[in-house]
Design a protein around this motif. Structure first.
Motif, short mmCIF file in Angstrom:
data_model
loop_
_atom_site.label_atom_id
_atom_site.label_comp_id
_atom_site.label_asym_id
_atom_site.label_seq_id
_atom_site.Cartn_x
_atom_site.Cartn_y
_atom_site.Cartn_z
N MET A 1 -21.39 -43.15 -27.76
CA MET A 1 -20.26 -43.79 -28.44
C MET A 1 -19.61 -44.78 -27.48
N ASN A 2 -19.95 -46.05 -27.64
CA ASN A 2 -19.48 -47.10 -26.75
C ASN A 2 -18.24 -47.80 -27.33
N ILE A 3 -17.26 -48.04 -26.47
CA ILE A 3 -16.03 -48.71 -26.91
C ILE A 3 -15.58 -49.70 -25.85
N THR A 4 -14.64 -50.54 -26.25
CA THR A 4 -13.94 -51.44 -25.34
C THR A 4 -12.46 -51.08 -25.37
N LEU A 5 -11.80 -51.19 -24.22
CA LEU A 5 -10.38 -50.85 -24.14
C LEU A 5 -9.53 -52.10 -23.93
N ALA A 6 -8.37 -52.13 -24.59
CA ALA A 6 -7.33 -53.13 -24.34
C ALA A 6 -6.09 -52.37 -23.88
N LEU A 7 -5.75 -52.51 -22.61
CA LEU A 7 -4.66 -51.75 -22.02
C LEU A 7 -3.40 -52.61 -21.92
N GLY A 8 -2.36 -52.23 -22.65
CA GLY A 8 -1.14 -53.03 -22.73
C GLY A 8 -0.23 -52.87 -21.53
N GLY A 9 0.77 -53.76 -21.47
CA GLY A 9 1.75 -53.72 -20.39
C GLY A 9 2.90 -52.79 -20.71
N GLY A 10 3.64 -52.45 -19.66
CA GLY A 10 4.78 -51.55 -19.85
C GLY A 10 5.32 -51.00 -18.55
N GLY A 11 4.95 -51.60 -17.43
CA GLY A 11 5.44 -51.11 -16.15
C GLY A 11 5.04 -49.67 -15.90
N ALA A 12 6.00 -48.86 -15.50
CA ALA A 12 5.73 -47.46 -15.14
C ALA A 12 5.12 -46.68 -16.29
N LYS A 13 5.35 -47.11 -17.52
CA LYS A 13 4.74 -46.45 -18.67
C LYS A 13 3.22 -46.52 -18.60
N GLY A 14 2.71 -47.51 -17.87
CA GLY A 14 1.28 -47.75 -17.81
C GLY A 14 0.49 -46.64 -17.16
N ASN A 15 1.14 -45.72 -16.48
CA ASN A 15 0.41 -44.58 -15.94
C ASN A 15 -0.22 -43.75 -17.06
N ALA A 16 0.28 -43.91 -18.29
CA ALA A 16 -0.30 -43.21 -19.43
C ALA A 16 -1.74 -43.66 -19.67
N HIS A 17 -2.09 -44.88 -19.27
CA HIS A 17 -3.46 -45.37 -19.44
C HIS A 17 -4.46 -44.44 -18.75
N ILE A 18 -4.05 -43.90 -17.61
CA ILE A 18 -4.96 -43.02 -16.85
C ILE A 18 -5.36 -41.83 -17.70
N GLY A 19 -4.38 -41.21 -18.35
CA GLY A 19 -4.67 -40.05 -19.18
C GLY A 19 -5.49 -40.39 -20.41
N VAL A 20 -5.23 -41.56 -21.00
CA VAL A 20 -6.02 -41.98 -22.16
C VAL A 20 -7.49 -42.09 -21.78
N ILE A 21 -7.76 -42.77 -20.67
CA ILE A 21 -9.15 -42.95 -20.23
C ILE A 21 -9.80 -41.60 -19.93
N ARG A 22 -9.06 -40.73 -19.26
CA ARG A 22 -9.62 -39.43 -18.90
C ARG A 22 -10.02 -38.63 -20.15
#
Length: 290
Positions: A1-22
């Protein structure tokens, strides 16, 4: 299952991206390309370099967040600087360029001279990151070639179209960190040096200039949210993940692991929707253009 990610801005909120990817990786999704804006650009680069979500989290959690925003030599006018952030990025990434990435990656910035979005996909990774995170007025613009670049979120807070350009045959999963429209605007907490006494901070908060800045930042917050929703409506990512991080200030000193956990929870909730993208019914509809 192949996907592409678009990771939005948000300063310190952006640490949530780590959990999404994991969480996506754990579920068996293969991220074949990634685009990032602002803090999403930082995570995008580290992931594209081959760092695992756990390694990224460990690096970010070990940072002294109080030392990131001092002014560096030669920086342009700004409320805060990126001297500490620049030093750290150079120590970790060094002279590596986009050619060193393991998967395709694009960062976005906005050029003050032309008024256009600029897609960064070659050259120095450190320079590209410093451009995409340069919040206008808060951090200094990044001068590159003929460009004077600021935070990509000024024009495109969630880089769906750039992500799609990297792999047009793959669905785009967009990670959105902005507060939805209709919620009261809030002022960012600007981190000031620790040696400034509380009594001085209290007096500063009562100055008319400070109050004017409060109005400006709240207005900017609303504009940013509106641009986000308009771009999502036009660019139409296949799936939107919204981690519950709206309570976090853009420049807040945060528990990186706790914020990453919020990203994991949001990705978990979105798994059924993402999996539907790979059903035979969805693929058939996409093939016939329905």
């Amino acid at each position: 299952m192949n996907i592409t990610l678009a990771l939005g801005g948000g300063g310190a909120k952006g640490n949530a991206h780590i959990g999404v990817i994991r969480r996506l990786q754990k579920e068996g999704f293969h991220i074949k390309a990634v685009a990032g804006t602002s803090f999403g650009g930082i995570v995008a680069v580290f992931y594209a370099l081959g760092y695992s979500p756990d390694e990224i989290e460990d690096m970010f959690a070990s940072l002294d967040q109080k030392r990131l925003y001092g002014h560096g030599e030669g920086e342009g006018p700004s409320l805060l600087g990126l001297g500490g952030a620049t030093k750290w990025l150079k120590s970790v990434i060094g002279d590596r360029t986009f050619a060193d990435l393991k998967i395709p990656c694009i960062l976005t910035a906005a050029d003050l001279r032309s008024g256009r979005e600029v897609l960064l996909s070659d050259g120095s990774l450190v320079d590209a990151i410093l451009a995409t995170i340069a919040i206008p007025g808060i951090f200094p613009p990044k001068r590159m070639d003929s460009f004077e670049l600021v935070d990509g979120g000024a024009l495109n807070p969630v880089p769906v179209a750039p992500a799609r350009s990297l792999a047009s045959n793959l669905p785009v999963v967009a990670v959105v960190l902005t507060t939805p429209l209709g919620v009261p605007a809030r002022t960012w907490t600007i981190p000031l040096p620790a040696y400034v006494p509380n009594v001085i901070l209290e007096r500063l908060s009562r100055l008319s200039y400070t109050q004017a800045l409060d109005v400006f930042i709240r207005s900017l917050d609303m504009v940013n949210r509106a641009v986000t929703e308009y771009r999502l409506a036009v660019d139409k990512p296949e799936v939107i993940i919204r981690p519950p991080v709206t309570h976090i200030d853009v420049l807040e000193q945060v528990d990186v692991r706790a914020v990453a956990k919020l990203g994991e929870q949001a990705a978990e909730a979105a798994l059924p929707e993402i999996k539907r993208l790979f059903s035979w019914q969805y693929r058939l509809r996409r093939a016939i253009g329905v």
